[in-house]
Design a protein around this motif. Structure first.
Motif, mmCIF file in Angstrom:
data_model
loop_
_atom_site.group_PDB
_atom_site.id
_atom_site.type_symbol
_atom_site.label_atom_id
_atom_site.label_comp_id
_atom_site.label_asym_id
_atom_site.label_seq_id
_atom_site.Cartn_x
_atom_site.Cartn_y
_atom_site.Cartn_z
ATOM 1 N N TRP A 89 8.857 -14.544 5.404
ATOM 2 C CA TRP A 89 8.686 -15.832 4.745
ATOM 3 C C TRP A 89 7.523 -15.791 3.750
ATOM 4 N N PRO A 90 7.483 -16.722 2.807
ATOM 5 C CA PRO A 90 6.385 -16.771 1.837
ATOM 6 C C PRO A 90 5.023 -16.827 2.525
ATOM 7 N N GLY A 91 4.084 -16.039 2.023
ATOM 8 C CA GLY A 91 2.737 -16.032 2.562
ATOM 9 C C GLY A 91 2.559 -15.209 3.818
ATOM 10 N N GLU A 92 3.608 -14.528 4.260
ATOM 11 C CA GLU A 92 3.556 -13.764 5.500
ATOM 12 C C GLU A 92 3.354 -12.278 5.199
ATOM 13 N N THR A 93 2.571 -11.615 6.045
ATOM 14 C CA THR A 93 2.379 -10.171 5.921
ATOM 15 C C THR A 93 2.957 -9.488 7.151
ATOM 16 N N VAL A 94 3.730 -8.431 6.913
ATOM 17 C CA VAL A 94 4.354 -7.686 8.001
ATOM 18 C C VAL A 94 4.018 -6.217 7.854
ATOM 19 N N ALA A 95 3.487 -5.615 8.907
ATOM 20 C CA ALA A 95 3.214 -4.184 8.925
ATOM 21 C C ALA A 95 4.442 -3.467 9.473
ATOM 22 N N LEU A 96 4.909 -2.474 8.738
ATOM 23 C CA LEU A 96 6.017 -1.633 9.177
ATOM 24 C C LEU A 96 5.428 -0.310 9.648
ATOM 25 N N ILE A 97 5.464 -0.099 10.962
ATOM 26 C CA ILE A 97 4.834 1.073 11.567
ATOM 27 C C ILE A 97 5.932 1.924 12.185
ATOM 28 N N ALA A 98 6.132 3.103 11.635
ATOM 29 C CA ALA A 98 7.177 3.971 12.170
ATOM 30 C C ALA A 98 6.913 5.402 11.735
ATOM 31 N N PRO A 99 7.256 6.379 12.574
ATOM 32 C CA PRO A 99 7.051 7.785 12.203
ATOM 33 C C PRO A 99 7.908 8.169 11.004
ATOM 34 N N SER A 100 7.511 9.235 10.330
ATOM 35 C CA SER A 100 8.311 9.761 9.231
ATOM 36 C C SER A 100 9.692 10.156 9.746
ATOM 37 N N ALA A 119 -8.521 -6.580 -0.457
ATOM 38 C CA ALA A 119 -8.149 -7.149 -1.752
ATOM 39 C C ALA A 119 -6.684 -7.548 -1.764
ATOM 40 N N LEU A 120 -5.842 -6.705 -1.182
ATOM 41 C CA LEU A 120 -4.411 -7.010 -1.107
ATOM 42 C C LEU A 120 -4.173 -8.264 -0.273
ATOM 43 N N GLY A 121 -4.863 -8.369 0.859
ATOM 44 C CA GLY A 121 -4.698 -9.536 1.715
ATOM 45 C C GLY A 121 -5.120 -10.823 1.035
ATOM 46 N N GLN A 122 -6.217 -10.783 0.299
ATOM 47 C CA GLN A 122 -6.681 -11.963 -0.434
ATOM 48 C C GLN A 122 -5.641 -12.393 -1.467
ATOM 49 N N LEU A 123 -5.069 -11.428 -2.139
ATOM 50 C CA LEU A 123 -4.082 -11.723 -3.172
ATOM 51 C C LEU A 123 -2.822 -12.323 -2.566
ATOM 52 N N VAL A 124 -2.390 -11.786 -1.425
ATOM 53 C CA VAL A 124 -1.206 -12.315 -0.745
ATOM 54 C C VAL A 124 -1.425 -13.768 -0.337
ATOM 55 N N ARG A 125 -2.588 -14.046 0.243
ATOM 56 C CA ARG A 125 -2.858 -15.425 0.684
ATOM 57 C C ARG A 125 -2.961 -16.381 -0.498
ATOM 58 N N ALA A 126 -3.563 -15.918 -1.590
ATOM 59 C CA ALA A 126 -3.759 -16.791 -2.753
ATOM 60 C C ALA A 126 -2.451 -17.114 -3.450
ATOM 61 N N SER A 127 -1.525 -16.164 -3.483
ATOM 62 C CA SER A 127 -0.298 -16.345 -4.267
ATOM 63 C C SER A 127 0.933 -16.602 -3.413
#
Length: 242
Positions: A49-60, A203-211
């Motif tokens: 959803w908008p404003g949400e951050t998801v970490a994708l953690i998986a082996p190669s 910096a990436l997190g700040q940008l995600v929250r701002a936009s």
């Protein structure tokens, strides 16, 4: 954050009260290896959803890059559907998929892929001019983004004159220059030392929250993943919440 960065993003609201900006519905993807089918994604269901951050953690080798390529419309699924802002995309013509990628999706990779002959500012200006903005408009937006990311004094420097962390922040600015609704990042801090990686991620997190971007970040860094809203992995070709 000013409208130059927000670029008509909707007002904040509880994410689950609105439609997901990206939805993979029973997505399958397979390749052929030595004449035999190789199943990578086996009916993936995933939404963000908008404003949400998801970490994708998986082996190669589990399909991380494949998932990001399908979500970013770089590859078409063999079955299932990819919805961007509620619109089905798998049957669209190539030009329409390209338009959605250009306008709605930003990409950041482990290596920055900046154009070496251009300055930081020019690297962020170019995608905007390709979209149709005037040079004056594109330059103003690029300058504000770079300043927001702590590069206000480095705008005229070429990539070779920037540190690894600075180069990656330019890549992030370039990825969001056209005010996409989705950011897909594949190991964006993988080539950086821990301190620099933390700075770039902040910096990436700040940008995600701002936009109010919806960001999916593939990473092996568990400390960074812990700071995101959700964590998922790929298991037996399916997305599993952690």
């Amino acid at each position: 954050m000013s409208d130059v960065v927000n670029a008509d993003r909707p007002a904040a609201s509880a994410p689950k009260e609105e439609a997901p900006v990206l939805w993979l519905d029973k997505v399958e993807r397979r390749y052929t290896e030595a004449g035999a089918p190789l199943e990578i994604l086996k009916g993936v269901d995933f939404a963000i959803w908008p404003g949400e951050t998801v970490a994708l953690i998986a082996p190669s080798g589990t399909g991380k890059s494949t998932l990001l390529h399908v979500a970013g419309l770089l590859e078409a699924p063999d079955a299932g559907e990819v919805y961007i802002a509620g619109k089905a995309t798998s049957k669209l013509a190539d030009k329409d998929r390209t338009r959605i990628r250009r306008n709605e999706i930003g990409f950041v990779y482990q290596f920055h892929h900046l154009l070496p002959e251009f300055s930081a500012l020019e690297n962020v200006v170019l995608p905007q001019m390709i979209r149709g903005l005037s040079y004056k408009e594109a330059k103003a937006r690029a300058s504000e983004l770079l300043t927001y990311l702590g590069l206000g004094e480095r705008q005229t420097h070429r990539p070779a004159e920037l540190s690894g962390g600075e180069q990656q922040r330019v890549a992030i600015a370039r990825a969001v220059a056209n005010a996409p609704s989705i950011l897909l990042a594949d190991e964006p801090t993988g080539n950086l030392d821990p301190k620099t990686a933390d700075h770039v991620f902040s910096a990436l997190g700040q940008l995600v929250r701002a936009s109010r971007l919806a960001a999916v970040v593939a990473t092996h860094n568990m400390d960074l993943a812990a700071r995101m809203d959700r964590r998922v992995t790929i298991r037996d070709g399916l997305i599993v919440e952690l």
